[in-house]
Design a protein around this motif. Structure first.
Motif: not given
Length: 348
Positions: A99-107
Motif C-alpha cells: 500500500v505504501k509503495h502503490c500510493f507513495n506514502l511517506t514515513a
C-alpha cells in the motif's frame, strides 16, 4: 473510519445470526507501522458478540479474556491457531508495505486493519467465510466465500493484486483450508463458552415519564437482557405508535456483557388532556410470552413546566427575600414587646 466500518460489519453479521441459530467466529486484527505505544500486531477474537480471546505480536500467544478469575490465562486452541495468526501478521505487514509503495506514502504511522471469520449454521454446517481489509482508515478489498459462490470486491487501484490465477488460488485456500479450520475452532469455542453465547437473560422493562416543557416524555426502557435481539414497542390505547415519531431504538452494550435499548415519545399537553393509556410491549427469546408495562396519562399542573426568564426570576427571588425578612422582623418585635409587658416578680 474503517475501524467503525469493521464494527458495523461485525454488528450486521451478528444481527443476521441472532435468532436464526447461526453462530460466528470473528478476528479483528490491526497492524501498525511506525512508532506507537501499541503492539505492532494485535487481534481481538469474538465468539458471536462475546470477546473470548486476544493475541498480539509481543505476547505471541492467545490469551483468554472475558471470564472473571481466568482473564489473562492462555486460550488453548492448538498450535494451528497461533500459526494462522502469525501468518495473518506476516500477510498484513506485506500488504501495508505494498500500500505504501502503490500510493507513495511517506514515513510515519500507518495502519492496516482486517475483519475475518466464519459463520456456522444451527446444524453446525459451514455457512460462509470472509475477510475485509482496510488501510489508513480507507476500505481496500474484501473476499466472501459462502459455499455456493466466491466473490471479491476491490477498491480502485487494488486490482493489480488480483488476477485470475490469484483469485482461483484464494478460492481454493479459503474453501479447503481456512473455512474448515475456522469452523473447527468455532465448534470448539462454542462447546467451551456455550454458557455465555447460548444463555437467555430476561430483560428488565420499565416505563418512565419525565416532565418537559409543553408536556411529558414517555420512555420504554429494557435493560440487562441477552441475546441482543429484542422487539420493544410502544402502544397508545392498544394502537402501535409509529416508529417515525419515536427517538432511540438502538441496542447498546450495558457494560456487564448484557444489553439495553430505549424508545421515547414526546407527549404534548393536548394528549395528556385525553388521558391515553401507554404500554411498553417486549418480546425476547427469554420470555415465554410478551412482557407489558402500562401507564395512564393524567393531565395536571405537575406536567406543565413553566420557564421563568432571568430578570423575572431575580425579581421574584428578591420579593421572597423581603417578605422573609419582614416576617422575621415582625416576629422579633413581637417577642420584645411581650418581654417588656411581663410584670416584675415580687421580691421575697
Amino acid at each position: 473510519m474503517f475501524a467503525v466500518q469493521l464494527i458495523v460489519s461485525l454488528f450486521v453479521h451478528q444481527v443476521m445470526s441472532s435468532g436464526s441459530g447461526r453462530h460466528s467466529l470473528w478476528a479483528l486484527a490491526s497492524y501498525i507501522s511506525g512508532t506507537t505505544l501499541f503492539p505492532e500486531f494485535s487481534v481481538v477474537l469474538m465468539l458471536d458478540d462475546v470477546q473470548v480471546g486476544y493475541f498480539d505480536s509481543e505476547l505471541d500467544r492467545l490469551m483468554r479474556v472475558g471470564r472473571t478469575g481466568e482473564e489473562g490465562a492462555g486460550l488453548d486452541l492448538g498450535q494451528e491457531a497461533v500459526f494462522v495468526l502469525r501468518e495473518m501478521f506476516s500477510n498484513m505487514r506485506k500488504r501495508l508495505t505494498l500500500v505504501k509503495h502503490c500510493f507513495n506514502l511517506t514515513a510515519g504511522v500507518h495502519v492496516q486493519q482486517r475483519l475475518t471469520g466464519c459463520e456456522m449454521l444451527e446444524d453446525r454446517q459451514p455457512a460462509l467465510i470472509m475477510f475485509r481489509d482496510g488501510s489508513n482508515g480507507q476500505d481496500a478489498d474484501s473476499l466472501l466465500y459462502n459455499m455456493t459462490h466466491f466473490t471479491f470486491a476491490g477498491r480502485e487501484g487494488w486490482e493489480i493484486q488480483w488476477d485470475v490465477m490469484k483469485k482461483m488460488y484464494f478460492q481454493m485456500l479459503y474453501s479447503n483450508v481456512y473455512l474448515p479450520f475456522c469452523v473447527r475452532t468455532l465448534r470448539t469455542l462454542l462447546d467451551r463458552e456455550k454458557h455465555l453465547v447460548m444463555r437467555q437473560v430476561r430483560p428488565r422493562v420499565r416505563l418512565i415519564t419525565k416532565q418537559v416543557v409543553g408536556g411529558a416524555q414517555v420512555t420504554c426502557l429494557a435493560t440487562d437482557f441477552y441475546p441482543r435481539h429484542i422487539n420493544l414497542t410502544l402502544m397508545r390505547d392498544s394502537q402501535l405508535v409509529d416508529e417515525d415519531v419515536l427517538s432511540g431504538g438502538t441496542v447498546l452494550p450495558n457494560g456487564n456483557g448484557l444489553y439495553q435499548v430505549r424508545k421515547s415519545l414526546m407527549v404534548g399537553d393536548d394528549e395528556l388532556w385525553r388521558k391515553h393509556n401507554y404500554t411498553c410491549t417486549t418480546s425476547h427469546l427469554s420470555l415465554d410470552n410478551r412482557l407489558e408495562v402500562s401507564w395512564r396519562a393524567e393531565f395536571s399542573r405537575s406536567y406543565r413546566v413553566h420557564v421563568i426568564s432571568a430578570p423575572v426570576g431575580l425579581m421574584v427571588a428578591a420579593l421572597l427575600l423581603l417578605v422573609l425578612l419582614w416576617r422575621r422582623r415582625r416576629r422579633s418585635e413581637g417577642i420584645t414587646m411581650e418581654t417588656q409587658e411581663q410584670p416584675e416578680e415580687a421580691e421575697l
